[in-house]
Design a protein around this motif. Structure first.
Motif, mmCIF file in Angstrom:
data_model
loop_
_atom_site.group_PDB
_atom_site.id
_atom_site.type_symbol
_atom_site.label_atom_id
_atom_site.label_comp_id
_atom_site.label_asym_id
_atom_site.label_seq_id
_atom_site.Cartn_x
_atom_site.Cartn_y
_atom_site.Cartn_z
ATOM 1 N N ILE A 9 1.099 -1.027 -0.178
ATOM 2 C CA ILE A 9 0.105 -0.046 -0.171
ATOM 3 C C ILE A 9 0.905 1.047 0.088
ATOM 4 O O ILE A 9 2.028 1.168 0.922
ATOM 5 N N ARG A 12 1.167 6.197 -0.381
ATOM 6 C CA ARG A 12 0.777 6.524 0.015
ATOM 7 C C ARG A 12 0.962 7.864 -1.128
ATOM 8 O O ARG A 12 2.524 8.269 -1.056
ATOM 9 N N ARG A 23 -10.921 3.117 -8.672
ATOM 10 C CA ARG A 23 -10.548 1.849 -8.220
ATOM 11 C C ARG A 23 -9.103 1.886 -7.731
ATOM 12 O O ARG A 23 -8.650 2.072 -8.125
ATOM 13 N N ASN A 43 -7.699 2.925 -1.842
ATOM 14 C CA ASN A 43 -8.598 2.697 0.017
ATOM 15 C C ASN A 43 -8.661 3.458 0.526
ATOM 16 O O ASN A 43 -9.936 3.593 1.616
ATOM 17 N N LYS A 44 -8.104 4.968 0.971
ATOM 18 C CA LYS A 44 -9.007 5.939 1.504
ATOM 19 C C LYS A 44 -8.013 6.739 1.433
ATOM 20 O O LYS A 44 -6.999 7.682 0.153
ATOM 21 N N THR A 70 -4.386 7.102 -0.412
ATOM 22 C CA THR A 70 -3.547 5.341 0.094
ATOM 23 C C THR A 70 -4.110 4.451 -1.148
ATOM 24 O O THR A 70 -5.636 4.848 -1.851
ATOM 25 N N TYR A 71 -2.793 4.356 -2.013
ATOM 26 C CA TYR A 71 -3.834 3.577 -2.845
ATOM 27 C C TYR A 71 -3.115 1.754 -3.265
ATOM 28 O O TYR A 71 -1.837 1.995 -2.359
ATOM 29 N N ASP A 72 -3.280 1.090 -3.806
ATOM 30 C CA ASP A 72 -3.545 -0.146 -4.477
ATOM 31 C C ASP A 72 -1.923 -0.139 -5.175
ATOM 32 O O ASP A 72 -3.050 0.159 -6.703
ATOM 33 N N LYS A 121 -14.376 3.099 -9.581
ATOM 34 C CA LYS A 121 -14.739 1.891 -9.547
ATOM 35 C C LYS A 121 -16.337 1.921 -10.375
ATOM 36 O O LYS A 121 -17.130 2.480 -11.215
#
Length: 172
Positions: free
Chosen positions: A3, A5, A24, A27-28, A50-52, A161
């Protein structure tokens, strides 16, 4: 699962928050005020994402950011709405600068967006979090956020998304 940021600033954090909440791999999204290390370290409106990175890359995030705010306009409110990518590591600093150079080709005017090292964050008042999705019919949402989401739907729908909410279907 890694993860990562990144913080992004450029326009109103209500607008920026709505754009990145729609993607997509996110996460936050934290809405508030960010300052950077070094020189001009005053706080300006921004979000922390915050991302993948397996679902959406830093390049994709920066590209979307550049196309959903006035990234080539040096207007009188730039102290409040700094056009910036705030990073948390030296690797991301170098990568962000490389990405900005490559993406300059998408614009006829020079990008004013700069990369800074993240220093501090102050969240906005809770009542303003998730502003757009809580207030889609408000005049501010219609006037300022809807056009950014239309850009997102038109140019970057592959990153959105899977939302069937009427908010996204209006105006298509």
């Amino acid at each position: 699962m890694e993860i990562k940021r990144v913080a992004l600033g450029g326009g109103c954090h209500w607008c920026t928050e709505a754009v990145f909440l729609s993607l997509r791999g996110i996460n936050k999204v934290e809405q508030g005020f960010v300052s950077q290390k070094g020189g001009e370290s005053s706080f300006s409106e921004a979000i922390i994402v915050t991302y993948d990175p397996l679902e959406i890359s830093l390049k994709d995030l920066i590209e979307i950011h550049l196309h959903t705010h006035q990234s080539t306009s040096e207007h009188s409110f730039r102290h409040k709405y700094r056009s910036a990518v705030y990073v948390f590591s030296e690797k991301d600093f170098d990568e962000s600068n490389r990405i900005l150079k490559v993406l300059q080709a998408d614009f006829s005017k020079n990008l004013i967006t700069k990369t800074f090292y993240f220093k501090a964050f102050k969240p906005s008042d809770e009542q303003f979090h998730n502003y757009y999705y809580s207030n889609p019919e408000k005049p501010f949402s219609k006037s300022y956020i809807d056009p950014k989401l239309k850009v997102l739907m038109t140019k970057y729908s592959r990153f959105m998304k899977n939302i069937t909410d009427e908010i996204f279907l209006k105006g298509q």
